[in-house]
Design a protein around this motif. Structure first.
Motif, PDB file in Angstrom:
ATOM      1  N   SER A  28       0.808  -1.217   0.000  1.00  0.00           N
ATOM      2  CA  SER A  28       0.000   0.000   0.000  1.00  0.00           C
ATOM      3  C   SER A  28       0.843   1.269   0.000  1.00  0.00           C
ATOM      4  O   SER A  28       0.371   2.319  -0.401  1.00  0.00           O
ATOM      5  CB  SER A  28      -0.927   0.001   1.222  1.00  0.00           C
TER       6      SER A  28
ATOM      7  N   ALA B 283       0.494   1.962 -15.947  1.00  0.00           N
ATOM      8  CA  ALA B 283       0.061   0.755 -15.225  1.00  0.00           C
ATOM      9  C   ALA B 283       0.140  -0.467 -16.137  1.00  0.00           C
ATOM     10  O   ALA B 283       0.608  -1.534 -15.716  1.00  0.00           O
ATOM     11  CB  ALA B 283      -1.368   0.940 -14.710  1.00  0.00           C
TER      12      ALA B 283
ATOM     13  N   GLU C 114       2.517  -3.640 -15.496  1.00  0.00           N
ATOM     14  CA  GLU C 114       1.882  -4.967 -15.410  1.00  0.00           C
ATOM     15  C   GLU C 114       2.551  -5.941 -16.365  1.00  0.00           C
ATOM     16  O   GLU C 114       2.773  -7.113 -16.042  1.00  0.00           O
ATOM     17  CB  GLU C 114       0.391  -4.826 -15.733  1.00  0.00           C
TER      18      GLU C 114
ATOM     19  N   TYR D 129       3.856  -5.661 -10.352  1.00  0.00           N
ATOM     20  CA  TYR D 129       2.476  -5.492  -9.904  1.00  0.00           C
ATOM     21  C   TYR D 129       2.323  -4.427  -8.834  1.00  0.00           C
ATOM     22  O   TYR D 129       1.299  -3.749  -8.769  1.00  0.00           O
ATOM     23  CB  TYR D 129       1.927  -6.827  -9.392  1.00  0.00           C
ATOM     24  N   GLN D 130       3.309  -4.265  -7.999  1.00  0.00           N
ATOM     25  CA  GLN D 130       3.204  -3.227  -6.974  1.00  0.00           C
ATOM     26  C   GLN D 130       3.014  -1.858  -7.614  1.00  0.00           C
ATOM     27  O   GLN D 130       2.143  -1.084  -7.231  1.00  0.00           O
ATOM     28  CB  GLN D 130       4.468  -3.216  -6.123  1.00  0.00           C
TER      29      GLN D 130
ATOM     30  N   ILE E 238      -0.416  -1.655  -9.466  1.00  0.00           N
ATOM     31  CA  ILE E 238      -1.544  -1.441  -8.554  1.00  0.00           C
ATOM     32  C   ILE E 238      -1.588   0.013  -8.105  1.00  0.00           C
ATOM     33  O   ILE E 238      -2.664   0.644  -8.070  1.00  0.00           O
ATOM     34  CB  ILE E 238      -1.416  -2.399  -7.341  1.00  0.00           C
TER      35      ILE E 238
ATOM     36  N   TYR F 143      -2.853   2.165 -11.106  1.00  0.00           N
ATOM     37  CA  TYR F 143      -4.307   2.001 -11.301  1.00  0.00           C
ATOM     38  C   TYR F 143      -5.068   2.751 -10.215  1.00  0.00           C
ATOM     39  O   TYR F 143      -6.073   3.440 -10.485  1.00  0.00           O
ATOM     40  CB  TYR F 143      -4.695   0.527 -11.274  1.00  0.00           C
ATOM     41  N   SER F 144      -4.599   2.623  -8.973  1.00  0.00           N
ATOM     42  CA  SER F 144      -5.271   3.304  -7.858  1.00  0.00           C
ATOM     43  C   SER F 144      -5.233   4.813  -8.043  1.00  0.00           C
ATOM     44  O   SER F 144      -6.221   5.514  -7.797  1.00  0.00           O
ATOM     45  CB  SER F 144      -4.590   2.927  -6.543  1.00  0.00           C
TER      46      SER F 144
ATOM     47  N   LEU G 133      -8.298  -4.314 -10.889  1.00  0.00           N
ATOM     48  CA  LEU G 133      -7.430  -3.961  -9.771  1.00  0.00           C
ATOM     49  C   LEU G 133      -7.605  -4.949  -8.625  1.00  0.00           C
ATOM     50  O   LEU G 133      -6.628  -5.399  -8.006  1.00  0.00           O
ATOM     51  CB  LEU G 133      -7.747  -2.541  -9.298  1.00  0.00           C
ATOM     52  N   LYS G 134      -8.866  -5.323  -8.353  1.00  0.00           N
ATOM     53  CA  LYS G 134      -9.128  -6.296  -7.295  1.00  0.00           C
ATOM     54  C   LYS G 134      -8.500  -7.642  -7.638  1.00  0.00           C
ATOM     55  O   LYS G 134      -7.903  -8.307  -6.787  1.00  0.00           O
ATOM     56  CB  LYS G 134     -10.634  -6.445  -7.115  1.00  0.00           C
TER      57      LYS G 134
ATOM     58  N   LEU H  63      -5.919  -8.106  -9.594  1.00  0.00           N
ATOM     59  CA  LEU H  63      -4.468  -7.967  -9.472  1.00  0.00           C
ATOM     60  C   LEU H  63      -4.027  -8.096  -8.016  1.00  0.00           C
ATOM     61  O   LEU H  63      -3.039  -8.761  -7.707  1.00  0.00           O
ATOM     62  CB  LEU H  63      -4.007  -6.609 -10.017  1.00  0.00           C
ATOM     63  N   ASN H  64      -4.766  -7.442  -7.132  1.00  0.00           N
ATOM     64  CA  ASN H  64      -4.409  -7.508  -5.714  1.00  0.00           C
ATOM     65  C   ASN H  64      -4.480  -8.936  -5.185  1.00  0.00           C
ATOM     66  O   ASN H  64      -3.592  -9.400  -4.474  1.00  0.00           O
ATOM     67  CB  ASN H  64      -5.350  -6.613  -4.900  1.00  0.00           C
TER      68      ASN H  64
END
Length: 783
Positions: A201, A236, A240, A245-246, A249, A252-253, A270-271, A273-274
């Motif tokens: 995060s 993004a 990707e 991925y970090q 993400i 995208y956020s 996004l969900k 990917l997480n």
């Protein structure tokens, strides 16, 4: 496999700047990641190995420790009080639960005290890797993981070996006035699985520097929201594709935050990917911990229903399992198991590529595996495919260059490094390494001028690049530029070359030294000194280097400098006994007979059969007019078995000559004559002039004037101008009864100014002549 975290944090002076920095460029991220890993893998590791090197002086170690937290280009720690979890004072300290945290200055001093010393590297860091760059509350930081292994013993518990430990170091990241990142360690501890390893995060958004400026101007508060949204989404997608991925993400956020309406279409992705990334992160932890079979089992479970997974997820799962098979193949000692594991890995890499031919990590891993399997052509093909998709990855160019170098295609290896070196905006440290590699290639082609040029470029980019200094030094040796080579090799040692590589430095010093020995053998004393002095600069701990320097000066008859060099050879812990003998000879040449006797005595203590030292002692006593000890020393020399075995005619004849002269000095004329005859036995055809003179005087003192006249005449015929020979001739003529003729010879001898009045006045052989007015007038006139 074990790993440890290293966090990289900024100097407090730039805290507010870093907090405001929500994005960094791809190049910034690469620089910070590379420098953070170098900080631990090279600088911290080299510091510990240097402290534990047997050849390191305690004063030098203390200086290195001080420099590690002083504000300079060698600074490694934020200050001398940052906390380090103790893993050295006690081998039982293997985790945060039982290990105290101590200030870094105390930790490094404890390492110097408790950790055993050795001539080779004994501290190893493995599995070094860094996380993404993250935002802290006040600054950016980055996590770097590594495993620490201590090979030497703990002096407080020598029977208990150290165990590999997983460690974490926290480091500030500072962007200086020159716009370059500077990293310093702020804490080192043991890795705890509860740390932020899987917390994504706080990742700093990676924005492509080129895309940060669009057609509507810089990305800022005034930029169009659509432009910013598209840029984040484009970035993004790119991240990707790279399996970053970090970063993806985070991008995208950020896009969804800017334009929630447009971003809604990406929320499901996004969900996904997480979720996928959490799965991969957990499995990646098993992989990095060395639990390959458990990871293979879980990947296999995920792949049992491929239709339920997204293509990119299947590609990642096959990639993850392939990496496990790949690692198992590398670690097994069974050839058959290696073949099987590598085959399974290639199958899974192939399936991963089929699901997603943009999976760059798959392409790179398969290329690396082909390289390990000696399938160079296939490896090069994979690397080219990779570069077609991402031409910015410098490590790929280096890998291709290495493959061509191994195959002997040095020209192509050099060409492979061209695109990497042409890249703009590279981290100077990384670019320095590239230039070093290019220089090595030229050196292997024996093109030393070009090699030197690239090593010089490497040093200009990174003044702490020890390998560049070392390699430039070796190239300069090949070009016979010895002083410059010595400077570089000394710099390589001081810049943190590992203690294993110190052996290379010592070998280089030996190469230089051997050239000096060869020059000395040819009589080129100045060249020999140039080489020998350079060798001493590179390795000042070799006693025979100083001894050879002494030999050079001795050969040049510069005995004072020779004595200095011999003394240095003697003064080292591994002293050179032969230097005592040569220092004795040099002292004797300078008339320092007492010092010479001390040196010869010391030589004989080391080697009781060193007959030349025994002879030197006798010669020194003769200089001191201590004829009794002179005879004693030289007669002892004649009894040495080593002299008899050597069968040295020259040495033996010189001994008899000196004994004869000593007995003459003691007025023991029969024994003097006896030894002179032994001396003459070695010279049957030609009697030295000095010997004729001495035997003539012996016969004259024995009252055998005819024999005396015969030998003195021979001496006179050899050198008619010698004042002492003329004087002895005059004395012999007088003693034979011809006073008038003798006065003529005395006058001739006095005219040479060779004789002193006191010598003549105390000559007992002249008897009544001393009262003769004519003789007195001659002395008054000339002496």
């Amino acid at each position: 496999m074990y790993k440890v975290i290293l966090s990289v944090i900024v100097f407090t002076g730039l805290v507010q700047i870093c907090r405001a920095q929500d994005t960094i460029t791809v190049n910034d991220a690469k620089i910070i990641k590379a420098r953070s890993e170098i900080t631990v893998e090279r600088y911290f590791n080299n510091l510990l190995n240097t402290i534990s090197y047997t050849g390191a002086e305690n004063t030098d170690i203390k200086e290195l420790i001080s420099q590690s937290f002083e504000d300079s280009d060698k600074q490694l720690f934020l200050n001398n009080q940052i906390a380090i979890a103790d893993d050295v004072s006690d081998p039982e300290y293997t985790g945060s639960s039982n290990s105290p945290e101590v200030p870094v200055i105390r930790y490094l001093n404890a390492f110097n005290t408790f950790y055993g010393k050795s001539d080779a590297n004994s501290v190893y860091f493995s599995d070094v890797r860094s996380s993404r760059v993250k935002r802290g509350r006040k600054n950016m930081y980055i996590n770097v993981y590594f495993t620490s292994v201590f090979k030497n013993i703990c002096l407080s518990k020598p029977s208990t070996p150290y165990k590999p430990t997983r460690r974490v170091a926290e480091i500030f990241v500072k962007k200086g006035a020159n716009n370059k990142w500077r990293l310093v360690i702020e804490r080192i501890g043991f890795f705890n699985p509860a740390d932020t390893l899987n917390d994504f995060s706080d990742d700093v958004v990676i924005a492509d520097a080129i895309r940060q400026t669009g057609s509507s101007g810089p990305m800022g508060e005034t930029a169009d929201q659509t432009v910013k949204f598209n840029q984040y989404i484009g970035q993004a997608h790119a991240e990707e594709k790279k399996r970053n991925y970090q970063a993806a993400i985070g991008l995208y956020s950020r896009a969804i935050e800017i334009a929630p309406g447009k971003g809604a279409m990406y929320e499901a992705h996004l969900k996904e990917l997480n979720t996928n990334f959490r799965i991969l992160a957990d499995l990646d932890e098993k992989y990095r911990a060395g639990n390959y079979k458990a990871a293979v089992k879980e990947y296999s479970e995920l792949l049992k229903k491929p239709r339920l997974n997204a293509d990119y997820a299947n590609s990642d799962f096959y990639l993850g399992r392939a990496k496990c098979f790949d690692k198992m193949g590398q670690l097994t000692k069974s050839y058959n198991e290696q073949v099987r594991n590598y085959h399974d890995a290639l199958d899974d890499y192939g399936k991963s590529y089929e699901y997603d031919n943009d999976n760059l990590e798959t392409i790179r891993c398969r290329a690396d595996l082909y390289g390990r399997m000696d399938r160079s052509a296939e490896a090069l093909t994979e690397y080219r495919i990779y570069l077609a998709k991402d031409p910015t990855d410098m490590s790929v160019y280096a890998a291709m260059s290495d493959l061509h170098m191994v195959s002997g295609n040095l020209d192509q290896a050099i060409k492979d490094s061209d695109p990497a070196l042409a890249q703009e905006g590279l981290d100077p440290v990384f670019k320095s390494k590239l230039n070093t590699g290019r220089g090595v290639l030229y050196a292997q082609r024996n093109d030393y001028p070009n090699a030197e040029e690239y090593f010089t470029r490497a040093i200009a980019l990174d003044s702490n690049n020890a390998l560049a200094y070392y390699n430039r030094g070796m190239a300069r040796i090949k070009m016979n530029r010895i002083p410059g080579a010595a400077d570089d090799l000394v710099s390589a040692s001081r810049k943190g070359l590992g203690s294993t590589d110190i052996g290379k430095i010592d070998s280089a010093a030996q190469i230089i030294f051997e050239r000096g020995v060869y020059a000395l053998s040819l009589g080129n004393y100045d060249s020999a000194l140039l080489f020998t002095d350079a060798a001493i600069r590179v390795n000042p701990n070799k006693s025979y280097y100083y001894y050879t320097r002494g030999e050079c000066y001795f050969s040049k008859n510069d005995f004072k400098e020779a004595i200095k060099a011999y003394s240095l050879a003697i003064g080292l812990p591994t002293n050179y006994p032969g230097a005592y003998y040569k220092r004795g000879l040099a002292n004797l040449q300078l008339g320092k007979a007492t010092e010479a006797i001390t040196d010869f005595t010391k030589t004989i203590q080391y080697n009781p059969q060193f007959y030349l030292a025994q002879k030197g002692m006798g010669d020194a006593y003769f200089v001191l007019n201590d004829y009794k000890n002179c005879v004693k020393s030289l007669e002892a020399c004649l009894e040495m078995s080593s002299l008899r075995e050597a069968k040295s005619v020259k040495t033996t004849s010189e001994i008899y000559n000196t004994i004869g002269r000593a007995y003459f000095g003691m007025k023991n004329y029969p024994r003097a004559l006896e030894n002179y005859r032994k001396f003459l036995a070695f010279h049957p055809k030609e009697i030295p002039s000095s010997t004729n003179y001495e035997i003539g005087n012996i016969y004259m003192n024995m009252g055998k004037y005819d024999s005396a006249n015969s030998y003195l005449t021979r001496s006179y015929q050899t050198d008619p101008s010698d004042g002492y020979t003329l004087y002895s001739m005059a004395s012999c003529i007088y003693l034979r009864g011809n006073t008038d003729e003798s006065l003529k010879w005395f006058e001739r001898s006095f005219k040479t100014n060779a004789l002193k009045r006191s010598f003549v006045d105390h000559d007992a052989l002249l008897g009544s002549l001393q009262e003769d007015k004519r003789f007195k007038d001659l002395k008054k006139k000339y002496l």
